[in-house]
Design a protein around this motif. Structure first.
Motif, mmCIF file in Angstrom:
data_model
loop_
_atom_site.group_PDB
_atom_site.id
_atom_site.type_symbol
_atom_site.label_atom_id
_atom_site.label_comp_id
_atom_site.label_asym_id
_atom_site.label_seq_id
_atom_site.Cartn_x
_atom_site.Cartn_y
_atom_site.Cartn_z
ATOM 1 N N LEU A 22 -8.311 10.092 4.485
ATOM 2 C CA LEU A 22 -7.232 9.632 5.366
ATOM 3 C C LEU A 22 -6.655 8.292 4.913
ATOM 4 C CD1 LEU A 22 -8.646 10.724 8.831
ATOM 5 C CD2 LEU A 22 -6.634 11.628 7.665
ATOM 6 N N GLU A 23 -7.474 7.460 4.271
ATOM 7 C CA GLU A 23 -6.961 6.187 3.757
ATOM 8 C C GLU A 23 -5.882 6.417 2.703
ATOM 9 O OE1 GLU A 23 -10.226 3.882 2.358
ATOM 10 O OE2 GLU A 23 -10.809 3.186 4.373
ATOM 11 N N LYS A 24 -5.966 7.521 1.971
ATOM 12 C CA LYS A 24 -4.948 7.817 0.962
ATOM 13 C C LYS A 24 -3.589 8.113 1.608
ATOM 14 C CE LYS A 24 -8.283 9.376 -2.478
ATOM 15 N NZ LYS A 24 -8.043 8.200 -3.371
ATOM 16 N N PHE A 25 -3.608 8.462 2.901
ATOM 17 C CA PHE A 25 -2.372 8.688 3.651
ATOM 18 C C PHE A 25 -2.051 7.490 4.560
ATOM 19 C CE2 PHE A 25 -4.034 12.744 2.415
ATOM 20 C CZ PHE A 25 -2.920 13.507 2.089
ATOM 21 N N GLU A 80 0.851 -1.189 0.000
ATOM 22 C CA GLU A 80 0.000 0.000 0.000
ATOM 23 C C GLU A 80 0.883 1.233 0.000
ATOM 24 O OE1 GLU A 80 -1.910 -1.046 3.558
ATOM 25 O OE2 GLU A 80 -3.650 -1.947 2.595
ATOM 26 N N ASN A 81 0.583 2.177 -0.882
ATOM 27 C CA ASN A 81 1.383 3.383 -0.995
ATOM 28 C C ASN A 81 0.530 4.621 -0.726
ATOM 29 O OD1 ASN A 81 3.855 2.107 -1.763
ATOM 30 N ND2 ASN A 81 2.979 1.779 -3.796
ATOM 31 N N VAL A 82 1.195 5.627 -0.210
ATOM 32 C CA VAL A 82 0.525 6.894 0.042
ATOM 33 C C VAL A 82 0.169 7.557 -1.293
ATOM 34 C CG1 VAL A 82 0.877 9.223 0.960
ATOM 35 C CG2 VAL A 82 1.691 7.252 2.241
ATOM 36 N N GLU A 83 -1.004 8.191 -1.332
ATOM 37 C CA GLU A 83 -1.401 8.984 -2.501
ATOM 38 C C GLU A 83 -1.447 10.448 -2.085
ATOM 39 O OE1 GLU A 83 -4.772 7.575 -4.889
ATOM 40 O OE2 GLU A 83 -4.784 5.796 -3.606
ATOM 41 N N LEU A 84 -0.771 11.300 -2.823
ATOM 42 C CA LEU A 84 -0.752 12.726 -2.518
ATOM 43 C C LEU A 84 -1.280 13.510 -3.714
ATOM 44 C CD1 LEU A 84 2.760 13.149 -0.820
ATOM 45 C CD2 LEU A 84 0.570 12.625 0.258
ATOM 46 N N GLY A 123 0.634 15.809 9.055
ATOM 47 C CA GLY A 123 0.890 17.190 8.650
ATOM 48 C C GLY A 123 0.655 17.405 7.164
ATOM 49 N N LEU A 124 1.086 16.451 6.351
ATOM 50 C CA LEU A 124 0.850 16.550 4.906
ATOM 51 C C LEU A 124 -0.643 16.480 4.591
ATOM 52 C CD1 LEU A 124 3.725 14.305 3.478
ATOM 53 C CD2 LEU A 124 3.463 16.770 3.162
ATOM 54 N N ALA A 125 -1.347 15.555 5.277
ATOM 55 C CA ALA A 125 -2.788 15.414 5.036
ATOM 56 C C ALA A 125 -3.523 16.707 5.369
ATOM 57 C CB ALA A 125 -3.340 14.259 5.866
ATOM 58 N N LYS A 126 -3.078 17.395 6.414
ATOM 59 C CA LYS A 126 -3.732 18.640 6.803
ATOM 60 C C LYS A 126 -3.419 19.763 5.811
ATOM 61 C CE LYS A 126 -4.591 21.480 10.880
ATOM 62 N NZ LYS A 126 -4.358 21.623 12.338
ATOM 63 N N MET A 127 -2.171 19.814 5.327
ATOM 64 C CA MET A 127 -1.766 20.886 4.424
ATOM 65 C C MET A 127 -2.378 20.723 3.032
ATOM 66 S SD MET A 127 2.014 21.833 2.938
ATOM 67 C CE MET A 127 1.879 20.556 1.684
ATOM 68 N N LEU A 128 -2.430 19.497 2.530
ATOM 69 C CA LEU A 128 -2.781 19.280 1.127
ATOM 70 C C LEU A 128 -4.277 19.361 0.854
ATOM 71 C CD1 LEU A 128 -0.289 16.397 0.240
ATOM 72 C CD2 LEU A 128 -0.137 18.805 -0.382
ATOM 73 N N GLN A 129 -5.113 19.486 1.885
ATOM 74 C CA GLN A 129 -6.549 19.580 1.638
ATOM 75 C C GLN A 129 -6.956 20.982 1.173
ATOM 76 O OE1 GLN A 129 -8.985 19.986 5.493
ATOM 77 N NE2 GLN A 129 -7.162 18.890 6.160
ATOM 78 N N GLY A 130 -6.023 21.938 1.285
ATOM 79 C CA GLY A 130 -6.328 23.292 0.849
ATOM 80 C C GLY A 130 -6.040 23.501 -0.624
#
Length: 638
Positions: free
Chosen positions: A425-428, A305-309, A451-458
């Motif tokens: 959140l599953e993508k992270f 499983e890999n992170v999706e950004l 931190g990335l999940a919080k920043m990238l939602q904007g």
């Protein structure tokens, strides 16, 4: 003979099994890299091998009298102790002998006790000091601290940042030189120059075995002879560093996928056969049924499983960000002298430099957290920043992952669409069984993902990332590299990860010290090649090259160009050439003074004794000072 051998190690936290059946061994001189995704249990396994934690089941055999030291991600020391005291902490025999020698010398000076006994005790203590490393040990430790960025060895660790305390802990470990050093993320919070120094030290000078828990891919490639991967609760072993590991892992995965494909084909055929057969079975038929049942019972191949950004980008205007002769002074020190920078769409700027030279201050200046001391900073009308700070200060440790990222919202933006907070959140790689866990209980890498999940939602068109690679696993690093390469806006990224810089950067903004900041085209490898040539030109004293690198400010034309941290002046080169002779002369002087102090008749004259003791103390201090100076000039010349 191995230093350490394990059989069947298993560790669980509640229902979560981190690993099981781990049987490995580490031999003298081996250099091993331990890799794996965040949360797989690498640090836990490292601490179990070091004897800090206990496994649930399994055994560990350690070679008798072998020494094992562990570098923690967050080391703790008594706050009232100095960096030098901590770094010397493990040298018990040396410190005991040195303290005894000093005490006996004071007793001789005061004339207390039996003279012959004190002289013999002084000689024995001096011999013990020599046996434990010699009189230059303290100078060597101070030089190591200096190379790791701790310039003031007398500074109390209670006044230091977490990164500085890690450097002190690393200096202590290198001073001890254990049979096995287990280093957990040793390059975190180190600048590029310090990482390269550490690489050279570990390759050329360190004699013990190494287990490196790290995601620094260039660091692994240079040092590791073997790579262990902790994946799915098992340890897979590969030969070589990062590049060889990638090749071998690809081959293993291809083999596993072929095996799984063959198993699925076999199952389809057997199920078809079973459906066609009558109920009465022969012995051969029963054996075939048994084979089919065994194939069904096998665990299927688990796809990694890999992170999706992803991030929604806002269209930029004609002007994004412009800095004209910007200077930043803090506490009377010039961090940035006169920086001119024009950021354009598609620019991906990697920011490098020695710690404390002003990289984070530049980002804070751009976000208007601090004001520039001089010059002009112009932000485009349509420019929207997304800022990722290295301290992860926007996270509340008491709140859960879900509360930190989503608050009370049920849906979050993803690539121009709205998806549920759970899907986001599953993508992270934060799944339903994890998202209500407090952020304060997470590993460093998991906190970084939050931190990335919080920043990238904007929505933004300029990314400002301050040390985003600290603690991230290689899978997430790869996803972040891909995001930066495809992001429609621009990015300014402070990082020490050279591999990461080579993958995404279109230019390098280098903080060269003394307030000098210069933009170099290309990725990190191109920057290194250019800097190497510049340093060569500086050693050859090409005035035109030096002048081209200085900021042309009219009021400073009459001033001589400032000296780089790595540049040696002609006087310094002459000084370096004579330092070893001076050190030898001072060591010989100290040895002669010690010999004189070993003569019984000296102590009949208290004034002469005191004078000799003062001279010896000064001679030893001179040796320490000259050794530190030699180390400094050698490093700068190299």
């Amino acid at each position: 003979m191995p230093i350490l051998t394990t059989q069947g190690l298993e560790k669980s936290f509640g229902p979560q099994v981190l690993f099981q059946g781990v049987s490995v061994s580490i031999h003298s001189g081996q250099r091993i890299g331990l890799v794996g995704n965040n949360g797989t249990g690498k640090s836990t396994l490292a601490q179990i091998l070091a004897g800090i934690q206990q496994a649930d089941t399994g055994t560990i055999s350690r070679r008798r009298a072998s020494t094992i030291e562990y570098l923690a991600q967050e080391p703790r020391f008594p706050e009232h102790r100095s960096a030098l005291d901590v770094a010397l902490d493990g040298l018990t025999a040396w410190r005991t002998a040195k303290d005894r020698h000093e005490q006996v010398s004071r007793d001789l000076e005061l004339g207390t006790g039996d003279l012959a006994s004190l002289l013999q005790e002084q000689a024995d203590a001096a011999a013990a000091v020599e046996h434990a490393g010699g009189w230059a040990v303290q100078a060597q430790v101070e030089a190591t601290l200096n190379a790791l960025g701790i310039k003031n060895s007398a500074q109390l660790v209670g006044t230091m940042s977490g990164g500085e305390r890690r450097r002190v802990a690393l200096a202590r470990l290198l001073t001890l030189g254990p049979d096995l050093a287990i280093l957990d993320e040793p390059t975190n919070h180190l600048d590029v120059e310090t990482i390269e120094w550490l690489e050279t030290y570990l390759v050329e000078q360190y004699q013990g075995a190494l287990l490196l828990v790290t995601h620094d891919r260039y660091f692994l490639d240079r040092i590791a002879q073997h790579t262990w991967e902790l994946d799915g609760g098992s340890v897979f072993r590969y030969e070589g560093g990062w590049e060889q590991y990638l090749q071998s892992k690809a081959e293993r995965q291809a083999h596993v996928e072929r095996t799984e494909s063959n198993r699925q084909n076999f199952l389809r055929k057997e199920l078809e056969w079973l459906r066609r057969q009558p109920k009465a079975r022969s012995g051969k038929q029963k054996a075939r049924i048994s084979r089919a049942e065994n194939a069904v019972a096998q665990a299927p191949f688990r796809t990694a499983e890999n992170v999706e950004l992803a991030m929604s980008s806002q269209r930029t205007g004609g002007s994004i960000l412009e800095l004209a002769d910007v200077g930043v002074d803090i506490a009377g020190r010039t961090l940035i002298d006169c920086l001119t920078l024009h950021l354009r769409r598609g620019d991906r700027v990697g920011i490098v430099g020695v710690n404390g030279t002003g990289k984070t201050s530049l980002l804070k200046c751009i976000t208007q957290e601090i004001a520039p001391t001089r010059g002009q900073l112009k932000i485009g009308k349509n420019t929207i920043f997304a800022y990722f700070d290295q301290a992860r200060a926007n996270l509340d440790d008491k709140l859960s992952i879900l509360e930190n990222v989503a608050g009370d919202r049920r849906t979050l933006p993803w690539a121009g669409n709205e998806i549920t907070a759970f899907s986001y959140l599953e993508k992270f790689l934060f799944f339903a069984d994890k998202i209500r866990q407090p952020v304060g209980s997470l590993s460093g890498g998991e906190r970084a993902r939050v931190g990335l999940a919080k920043m990238l939602q904007g929505t933004a068109n300029v990314l400002l990332l301050d040390e985003p690679t600290n603690d991230l696993d290689t899978s997430t690093l790869g996803a972040l590299e891909d995001l930066l390469q495809t992001f429609a806006g621009a990015a300014l990224v402070v990082t020490h990860d050279r591999y990461f810089l080579d993958r995404f950067a279109t230019s390098i903004l280098a903080f060269l010290g003394d307030g000098r900041v210069r933009l170099y085209p290309g990725n990190f490898s191109a920057y290194q090649a250019t800097r190497s040539q510049e340093k060569l030109d500086e050693r050859r004293e090409l005035p035109s090259a030096a002048a081209a690198r200085n900021c042309a400010r009219p009021e400073k034309k009459a001033q001589p160009p400032k000296t780089s941290l790595t540049r040696l002046t002609p006087n310094e080169r002459r000084e370096l050439g004579g330092l070893l002779d001076k050190i030898s002369a001072h060591e010989a002087n100290a040895a002669e003074l010690e010999r004189k102090l070993g003569e019984p008749e000296v102590y009949k004259d208290k004034e002469k004794t005191a004078s000799l003791r003062e001279q010896l103390s000064q001679a030893q201090a001179d040796v320490v000072r000259l050794m530190a100076r030699w180390e400094e000039l050698e490093k700068r010349q190299a």
